[in-house]
Write a protein that holds these residues in place. Structure first.
Motif, PDB file in Angstrom:
ATOM      1  N   GLY A  81       0.813  -1.212   0.000  1.00 17.92           N
ATOM      2  CA  GLY A  81       0.000   0.000   0.000  1.00 17.92           C
ATOM      3  C   GLY A  81       0.844   1.257   0.000  1.00 17.92           C
ATOM      4  N   GLN A 125      -7.789  -0.015   1.976  1.00 18.17           N
ATOM      5  CA  GLN A 125      -8.758  -0.774   2.788  1.00 18.17           C
ATOM      6  C   GLN A 125     -10.149  -0.766   2.168  1.00 18.17           C
ATOM      7  OE1 GLN A 125      -8.723  -0.820   6.978  1.00 18.17           O
ATOM      8  NE2 GLN A 125      -6.624  -0.143   7.172  1.00 18.17           N
ATOM      9  N   LYS A 174      -3.427  -4.491   0.154  1.00 14.22           N
ATOM     10  CA  LYS A 174      -4.042  -5.405   1.138  1.00 14.22           C
ATOM     11  C   LYS A 174      -4.851  -6.531   0.492  1.00 14.22           C
ATOM     12  CE  LYS A 174      -4.193  -2.401   5.205  1.00 14.22           C
ATOM     13  NZ  LYS A 174      -3.096  -2.976   5.987  1.00 14.22           N
ATOM     14  N   ASP A 198      -7.023   6.809  -1.407  1.00 15.29           N
ATOM     15  CA  ASP A 198      -6.298   5.648  -0.909  1.00 15.29           C
ATOM     16  C   ASP A 198      -7.351   4.603  -0.556  1.00 15.29           C
ATOM     17  OD1 ASP A 198      -5.220   3.726   0.778  1.00 15.29           O
ATOM     18  OD2 ASP A 198      -3.824   5.109   1.739  1.00 15.29           O
TER      19      ASP A 198
END
Ligand SMILES: Cc1ncc(COP(=O)(O)O)c(C=O)c1O
Length: 359
Positions: free
Chosen positions: A74, A186, A212, A183
């Motif tokens: 990430g 997640q 992730k 971003d």
């Protein structure tokens, strides 16, 4: 666990185990790719990459309009998005947000909340409060290369964007020529019950990063740029030895296909609803978040660490957050909604006399 005890994993390796542990489809995809071609430099055309781009691209908003660069994590995906923004705009200033978490390398860490930031910033950073409309209006001007944010701030405690916030940032970016970067390390890969937060919230950024859960347990970083941005980027600045390797991409292709398969995102939503219903019991006062990225907001007298430890003893694995009153859930997206009952039982048996009272 190491002692042989079985637990219900409501943490998902921190948003990584998209398909759960030991998924048979993922094993078969990785195994087949290992046999066909275990590794090859990304300087040559790879069938595995073509397959990945097709499957992953189909899940993006406005499917055909993006360019993708592959790395390993990430933080790296974010560093590459920043590099693209600087290169495309010729500007060197970034607007970031209190509470943010973008990784621990120098550039990603410079955008992370002060408490976890890299010790020094390699470029100009304006850090403003998440959700402060006036501060955003002022900070986003013609000097800004990009506005960088998690659409839902996870580490901060699953902090939701206030109504109109993402739209406001989009408008300010459009007005000033700054790029909007989400971003989605997640929030991406089906976590919210939509392929990406961009679709969940109906706001499309210029740059999307993810990692992730994108390869379900193998390391990958994905930097996605609008074609109009990619055309202005100096491609010679990008490179990675392992990024875009065939085995990892076979896993990521399987994940992308499964997310797009009928019923998959419906299950994310149904399991999210079941967890929300089950969770408001014992020390929990409220639940926030979307899909299967949830924050259980506790009675202010209760420490999240005490609830996490209690639940683990009861056979349920959850996480904490920077906010000590929030327990975080980010389970595999294949979670059976019926498993929410184990969470309810665990929370209901939390003994208030053993509560850790905060200083
Ligand atoms: C929102 C977000 N961005 C970036 C990162 C960094 O990812 P990695 O640990 O793969 O570098 C994380 C990791 O927790 C994250 O939650």
């Amino acid at each position: 666990m190491a002692d042989g005890k079985r637990v219900l994993d409501l943490y998902g390796g921190h948003c990584v185990n998209t398909l759960g542990a030991g998924d048979e489809g993922l094993r078969a995809a990785v195994d087949a790719q290992w046999r066909a071609l275990s590794f090859q430099t990304n300087l040559v055309d790879l069938e595995a990459r073509e397959r990945f781009l097709e499957a992953f691209g189909a899940n993006l908003p406005d499917a055909s309009d993006w360019s993708v660069f592959l790395s390993n994590s990430g933080a790296e995906a974010n560093e590459n998005a920043l590099k693209a923004a600087f290169s495309a705009t010729g500007r060197v200033r970034v607007v970031a947000f209190g509470g943010a978490f973008h990784g621990r390398t120098a550039a990603a860490g410079a955008l992370t909340d002060k408490a976890r930031a890299f010790p020094m910033a390699p470029f100009e950073t304006a850090r403003i409060r998440f959700g402060d409309f006036d501060a955003a209006t002022e900070a986003i001007d013609e000097r800004v290369a990009c506005v960088f944010l998690e659409p839902i701030q996870s580490m901060a405690g699953v902090v939701m964007p206030p109504d109109g916030w993402l739209e406001h940032l989009r408008e300010r970016c459009d007005a000033t020529g700054a790029l909007l970067a989400f971003d989605e390390v997640q929030t991406g890969n089906g976590r919210l019950g939509a392929p990406f937060a961009a679709q969940h919230f109906g706001v499309v950024p210029d740059l999307i990063t993810t990692a992730k859960g994108a390869a379900g347990g193998l390391p990958v970083g994905v930097t996605v740029m609008r074609e109009a941005v990619a055309e202005r980027v100096d491609a010679s600045r990008f490179g990675s030895t392992f990024g875009g390797g065939p085995v990892v991409l076979a896993a990521a292709t399987e994940v992308a296909r499964r997310i797009a398969a009928p019923g998959f995102l419906e299950n994310v939503k149904a399991a999210g609803v079941a967890l929300r219903k089950a969770a408001v019991v014992g020390p929990v006062r409220d639940v926030r978040g979307a899909g299967l990225l949830l924050g259980l907001v506790l009675d202010p007298a209760v420490a999240a660490g005490a609830v996490r430890d209690h639940l683990l003893r009861e056979g349920v694995l959850v996480g904490t957050a920077a906010d000590p009153s929030v327990v975080r859930l980010s389970p595999p997206l294949t979670l059976d909604p019926k498993d929410a009952e184990a969470l309810r039982r665990g929370l209901a048996s939390f003994d208030r006399t053993s509560m850790e009272v905060k200083a």
